[in-house]
Design an enzyme around this catalytic site. Structure first.
Site, PDB file in Angstrom:
ATOM      1  N   TYR A   9     -38.464 -39.903  47.286  1.00 36.45           N
ATOM      2  CA  TYR A   9     -38.918 -41.106  46.576  1.00 36.45           C
ATOM      3  C   TYR A   9     -40.451 -41.178  46.544  1.00 36.45           C
ATOM      4  CZ  TYR A   9     -38.842 -46.201  45.527  1.00 36.45           C
ATOM      5  OH  TYR A   9     -39.006 -47.453  44.980  1.00 36.45           O
ATOM      6  N   LYS A  29     -42.624 -41.161  43.141  1.00 38.01           N
ATOM      7  CA  LYS A  29     -43.444 -42.339  42.821  1.00 38.01           C
ATOM      8  C   LYS A  29     -44.934 -41.987  42.791  1.00 38.01           C
ATOM      9  CE  LYS A  29     -40.254 -45.536  42.308  1.00 38.01           C
ATOM     10  NZ  LYS A  29     -40.095 -46.267  41.019  1.00 38.01           N
TER      11      LYS A  29
END
Ligand code: CAA
Length: 240
Positions: free
Chosen positions: A147, A151
């Site tokens: 993640y 991101k």
């Protein structure tokens, strides 16, 4: 005529608040969702905002879905790349699938949605692309190598594309929410969540509306000089 805004993952969590705030601000809004038919139907019933089902991880589905939205509402002026998933695990336990699913949705999904819309925005000399990244793309997070990487990628994508869009009247910005009171954050084990909240100077989780207000501002004509920016909204948890 109203400007048209398309919000991915726009029927739940932060995305739902963004869709509603844009509608309130006068946009014709379309919201996409990937799986939860029940939540999407309820959202449409309560807000009057039309929802469309496809996975942002699938390029062809994005191109087809966008064509349908544009046939219904007209050319998309504002794209909010909000759809995102978590597959948290410490790296030594992380599977290739957990890595790939998060990269496909959270990073490639942003390419898949922006790429088909980009030529039209360039032709019309107006566009707003607003990407929803995360505090964890800025600072990293234990259990989120996938993640955090995706991101952080969204932030780099924003900075590159902002330079390409500038002459064509397109702004590209990224918002990094901190921990917001949504189902995604509530899925974090309670003990872990409590310890995270203890590191937030304002002493609480954020609200989805805190992020929605940033989106409405960045979408506006008044924000035309702001491009390539990273807006941090995290209660002071991480200062960049
Ligand atoms: N720093 C250091 N060590 C940590 C740690 C941390 N932040 N978190 C856990 N550990 C340690 C544990 O104490 C444990 O150590 P011991 O084995 O010595 O006891 C070890 O790591 C393994 O922990 P677990 O057995 O609990 O591992 P697990 O496989 O069950 O789960 C986890 C680990 C999935 C990472 C879990 O801790 C977790 O969910 N953490 C939260 C991750 C997080 O913040 N996700 C954000 C979701 S919300 C979101 O993503 C939205 C957004 O943009 C902000």
């Amino acid at each position: 005529m109203s400007r048209v805004a398309l919000v991915t993952g726009g029927s739940r969590g932060i995305g739902a608040a963004i869709s509603m705030a844009l509608k309130e601000a006068g946009y014709a809004v379309a919201a996409t969702y990937a799986g939860n038919d029940e939540a999407a139907a309820k959202f449409t019933e309560e807000t009057g905002i039309k929802t469309y089902k496809w996975s942002v991880a699938d390029y062809d589905a994005c191109a087809e879905g966008i064509a349908k939205v544009e046939a219904d509402l007209g050319p998309v002026d504002v794209l909010v790349n909000n759809a995102g998933i978590t597959r948290d695990a410490p790296f030594h336990k992380m599977s290739r699938e957990q890595w790939q699913e998060v990269m496909d949705t959270n990073l490639s999904g942003v390419f898949n949605m922006t790429h088909p819309l980009w030529p039209g925005m360039r032709e019309r000399k107006f566009g707003r692309v607003i990407n929803i990244s995360s505090i964890n793309g800025q600072k990293g997070q234990f259990g989120q190598a996938n993640y955090s990487a995706a991101k952080a990628g969204d932030i780099g994508f924003t900075k590159a594309l902002a330079q390409e869009g500038a002459r064509a009247g397109i702004t590209v910005n990224v918002i990094c929410p901190g921990y917001i009171a949504t189902e995604m954050v509530m899925a974090v084990p309670e003990k872990v969540r409590e310890s995270i909240i203890s590191t937030i100077p304002v002493g609480r989780l954020g609200e989805p509306e805190d992020i929605a207000r940033c989106v409405v501002f960045l979408a506006s004509d008044e924000a035309g000089f702001i491009t390539g920016s990273t807006i941090t909204a995290n209660g002071g948890q991480y200062l960049t």
